[in-house]
Design an enzyme around this catalytic site. Structure first.
Site, PDB file in Angstrom:
ATOM      1  N   CYS A 257       0.841  -1.195  -0.081  1.00  0.00           N
ATOM      2  CA  CYS A 257      -0.051  -0.110  -0.033  1.00  0.00           C
ATOM      3  C   CYS A 257       0.858   1.358   0.104  1.00  0.00           C
ATOM      4  O   CYS A 257       1.438   1.501  -1.132  1.00  0.00           O
ATOM      5  CB  CYS A 257      -1.024  -0.102   1.269  1.00  0.00           C
ATOM      6  N   HIS A 343      -4.034  -5.155  -0.077  1.00  0.00           N
ATOM      7  CA  HIS A 343      -3.755  -5.669   1.274  1.00  0.00           C
ATOM      8  C   HIS A 343      -3.674  -7.348   1.368  1.00  0.00           C
ATOM      9  O   HIS A 343      -4.822  -7.923   1.634  1.00  0.00           O
ATOM     10  CB  HIS A 343      -4.678  -5.116   2.291  1.00  0.00           C
ATOM     11  N   GLU A 345      -2.759  -9.300   3.632  1.00  0.00           N
ATOM     12  CA  GLU A 345      -2.976  -9.863   4.932  1.00  0.00           C
ATOM     13  C   GLU A 345      -4.601  -9.595   5.262  1.00  0.00           C
ATOM     14  O   GLU A 345      -5.135 -10.206   5.998  1.00  0.00           O
ATOM     15  CB  GLU A 345      -2.104  -8.917   6.052  1.00  0.00           C
TER      16      GLU A 345
END
Length: 369
Positions: A257, A343, A345
């Site tokens: 990001c 993202h 995660e």
């Protein structure tokens, strides 16, 4: 059960547009850039995501608060959004794992919220007119006074916010006897990034956003990581210089990001403020290397200049956003460096992209051999 008071409240946009609703019972006013998230679950993770610092969140899902809150489902140590706009706010929660209701959670941290807003009309308006500054007012302050205060709210372009959410002191995460050591630059890091690294046999030292390359290198890490975070990447000269030095030494580097944008800037590729940004948990991305599609979790208002990337001799686009063709990932051809705009995660969101952490570990293993 929806929870609101009879106290009327407003959302005032910078262009003068007003949306009406009700206060959930916390009096005051709050300023920030208004944006929307299309996720149907994961509101607590969204509210505590440091990347949302300084932003007023509009949730497109109609029900907020219906499954309560749980202290384990946070991405940082506090709520990071500036305020919340929602359709239906509920204090009744029916999930066995919830520890309390969302209203008490908000009240404890004095988070201003307006409910009973026509969020479909609001999101449609933002889509047409772009993200802009706004104020939520639940205390009856006159509109003219709010307009004057709103005019003083800084624009997101050129705004450095990593310093507002980064750790003040270095700290460690994971098992100190782990096989691999990672130096992570905290620009607003999410907890689940650290969890993903730790479960892959990594011991992470997390450094403040303004740390030098020498400070990171002194940890003698096997790999370096640049985290997500809020605000415009352009003012982060220190982080850009850190990225330049890691790249120059060809150490394994992974950025997510804001970290992805920092790597682009370190290579002389510009970034820009998007009209709306991407915020949700169902964004389609294509991996151009494997040819596979991924459903991803995204949260960003800035992006990397695709034309400049295409013309860069040492950068290659690896992932593309299928909705609008924006850059979703890249890698360096001659260096051990790659990054993604989204993202992997998740939290909340799908796990389609978690392989990127494995790819980072593979790069580290190759560099050690």
């Amino acid at each position: 059960m929806q929870h609101t008071t009879s106290q009327s409240a407003i959302l005032l946009l910078a262009d003068g547009t007003i949306f009406h609703g009700k206060s959930i019972g916390i009096s005051g006013k709050t300023f920030g850039e208004v944006c929307f998230n299309t996720g149907t679950t994961g509101y607590q993770e969204i509210f505590t995501d440091p990347s949302y610092y300084g932003q007023i969140m509009v949730t497109t899902n109609a029900h907020i608060g219906n499954y309560g809150v749980n202290e384990e489902e946070v991405e940082s140590n506090s709520i990071k959004i500036a305020g919340l706009v929602c359709k239906k706010f509920s204090t009744f929660h029916s999930r066995p794992y919830s520890e309390s209701n969302l209203f008490d959670y908000f009240k404890k941290q004095n988070l201003i919220c307006i409910s009973d807003v026509d969020t479909r009309a609001l999101v449609s308006y933002i889509r047409d007119h772009g993200a802009q500054n706004a104020v939520i007012c639940t205390d009856g302050t006159p509109v003219d006074e709010l307009k004057a205060l709103l005019a003083q709210t800084p624009d997101m372009v050129g705004l450095e916010l990593a310093s507002k959410v980064s750790t003040n002191q270095p700290y460690f995460y994971g098992n100190e006897n782990a096989t691999y050591k990672i130096a992570a630059l905290d620009l607003g890091i999410k907890e689940n990034i650290l969890r993903n690294l730790a479960k892959r046999d990594c011991y992470v030292k997390v450094f403040p956003y303004n740390s030098s390359f020498e400070e990171l290198k002194a940890f003698n890490p096997d790999g370096y990581f640049l985290s997500n975070g809020p605000g415009d990447p352009d003012p982060l000269d220190g982080a850009i210089n850190v990225a330049k030095e890691i790249i120059a030494n060809n150490y394994p580097l992974f950025g997510i990001c804001l970290g992805h944008q920092i790597i682009a800037l370190a290579n002389g590729v510009s970034t820009y403020k998007m009209f709306n940004g991407h915020r949700g948990i169902n964004h389609p991305v294509k991996n151009l290397i494997s040819g596979k599609g991924e459903i991803t979790s995204q949260n960003h208002g800035f992006a990397v200049n695709k034309e400049a990337l295409d013309n860069h001799p040492d950068l290659e686009i690896t992932h593309i956003h299928l909705n609008d063709g924006t850059v979703a990932g890249m890698r360096m051809k001659s260096k051990n460096c790659f990054s993604v705009q989204y993202h992997p995660e998740a939290s909340p969101g799908p796990h389609d992209s978690s392989y990127l952490f494995d790819q980072f570990l593979d790069n580290i293993k190759s560099a050690k051999n």
